[in-house]
Design a protein around this motif. Structure first.
Motif, short mmCIF file in Angstrom:
data_model
loop_
_atom_site.label_atom_id
_atom_site.label_comp_id
_atom_site.label_asym_id
_atom_site.label_seq_id
_atom_site.Cartn_x
_atom_site.Cartn_y
_atom_site.Cartn_z
N PRO A 141 14.07 -1.02 13.43
CA PRO A 141 12.91 -1.90 13.30
C PRO A 141 12.17 -2.10 14.63
CG PRO A 141 14.78 -2.82 12.13
CD PRO A 141 15.30 -1.63 12.89
N GLN A 142 12.91 -2.19 15.74
CA GLN A 142 12.27 -2.38 17.04
C GLN A 142 11.43 -1.15 17.42
OE1 GLN A 142 15.54 -2.85 16.46
NE2 GLN A 142 15.91 -5.00 16.93
N ARG A 143 11.97 0.04 17.16
CA ARG A 143 11.23 1.27 17.46
C ARG A 143 9.97 1.36 16.61
NH1 ARG A 143 16.48 5.29 17.81
NH2 ARG A 143 17.16 4.57 19.86
N GLN A 144 10.09 0.97 15.36
CA GLN A 144 8.92 0.99 14.48
C GLN A 144 7.85 0.02 14.98
OE1 GLN A 144 8.41 3.18 11.73
NE2 GLN A 144 6.33 2.44 12.18
N ILE B 237 5.60 -10.39 16.99
CA ILE B 237 6.38 -10.31 15.75
C ILE B 237 7.87 -10.49 16.03
CG2 ILE B 237 7.04 -8.78 13.84
CD1 ILE B 237 4.23 -7.47 14.24
N ALA B 238 8.33 -9.91 17.15
CA ALA B 238 9.76 -9.94 17.48
C ALA B 238 9.92 -10.39 18.93
CB ALA B 238 10.37 -8.57 17.26
N PRO B 239 9.93 -11.69 19.17
CA PRO B 239 9.99 -12.21 20.54
C PRO B 239 11.21 -11.76 21.35
CG PRO B 239 9.50 -13.97 18.97
CD PRO B 239 9.84 -12.75 18.18
N ALA B 240 12.28 -11.36 20.70
CA ALA B 240 13.50 -10.97 21.41
C ALA B 240 13.41 -9.57 22.02
CB ALA B 240 14.70 -11.05 20.49
N VAL B 241 12.42 -8.78 21.63
CA VAL B 241 12.28 -7.42 22.19
C VAL B 241 11.77 -7.55 23.62
CG1 VAL B 241 11.06 -5.22 21.98
CG2 VAL B 241 11.89 -6.39 19.93
N ASN B 242 12.50 -6.91 24.54
CA ASN B 242 12.11 -7.01 25.95
C ASN B 242 11.47 -5.72 26.46
OD1 ASN B 242 14.19 -5.21 26.74
ND2 ASN B 242 15.67 -6.89 26.79
N ILE B 243 10.96 -5.77 27.67
CA ILE B 243 10.23 -4.64 28.25
C ILE B 243 11.12 -3.41 28.41
CG2 ILE B 243 10.57 -5.33 30.65
CD1 ILE B 243 7.32 -3.83 29.20
N THR B 244 12.40 -3.62 28.68
CA THR B 244 13.32 -2.49 28.81
C THR B 244 13.42 -1.72 27.49
OG1 THR B 244 14.57 -3.67 30.50
CG2 THR B 244 15.68 -1.83 29.42
#
Length: 135
Positions: free
Chosen positions: A3-6, A30-37
């Motif tokens: 889902p993060q990649r999408q 949409i997904a606040p937990a996704v970080n720059i890394t």
């Protein structure tokens, strides 16, 4: 595809030419937990798979777009405007580079720098001074 990649791919598609930071900001809506890394790693993977490409439009971070973008970028030194033209405009140069240097040109990976038509028309000085800021 996780889902993060999408989400990263969707952000690249929606934003067009966007920096990893802009992509991250869009994904975090949409997904606040996704970080720059995670965004950088995903962009690297998507590029290895041929789904996205990066382009250097000047100083700073590269921008990413979906793989279907087959054009050359024209970046104005003065105002920062970015225009797109068909990559086939560089076919003659690509042929010359191939014949003379054995080099295969990828014109979609870099930008050509100069002045846009508006800045050229507005100025007698064709190139900005070293301290001149972009608009």
């Amino acid at each position: 595809m996780t889902p993060q990649r999408q989400l990263v791919l969707d952000a690249v598609s929606e934003l067009g030419h966007a920096t990893p930071e802009a992509i991250c900001t869009k994904v975090q809506e949409i997904a606040p937990a996704v970080n720059i890394t995670t965004v950088y790693r995903t962009l690297d993977l998507l590029e290895q798979l041929g789904i996205v490409r990066h382009t250097h439009l000047g100083h700073g971070a590269p921008t990413y777009a979906t793989g279907e973008h087959e054009h050359v970028h024209l970046v104005c030194h003065r105002c920062g405007r970015v225009d797109e033209v068909d990559a086939d405009l560089l076919d003659d140069l690509a042929g010359t580079l191939s014949a003379r240097a054995g080099f295969t040109l990828d014109p979609t990976h870099v930008a050509l720098s100069g002045l846009c038509a508006q800045c050229e028309a507005d100025s007698d000085d064709p190139l900005p001074t070293s301290g001149e800021a972009h608009a």
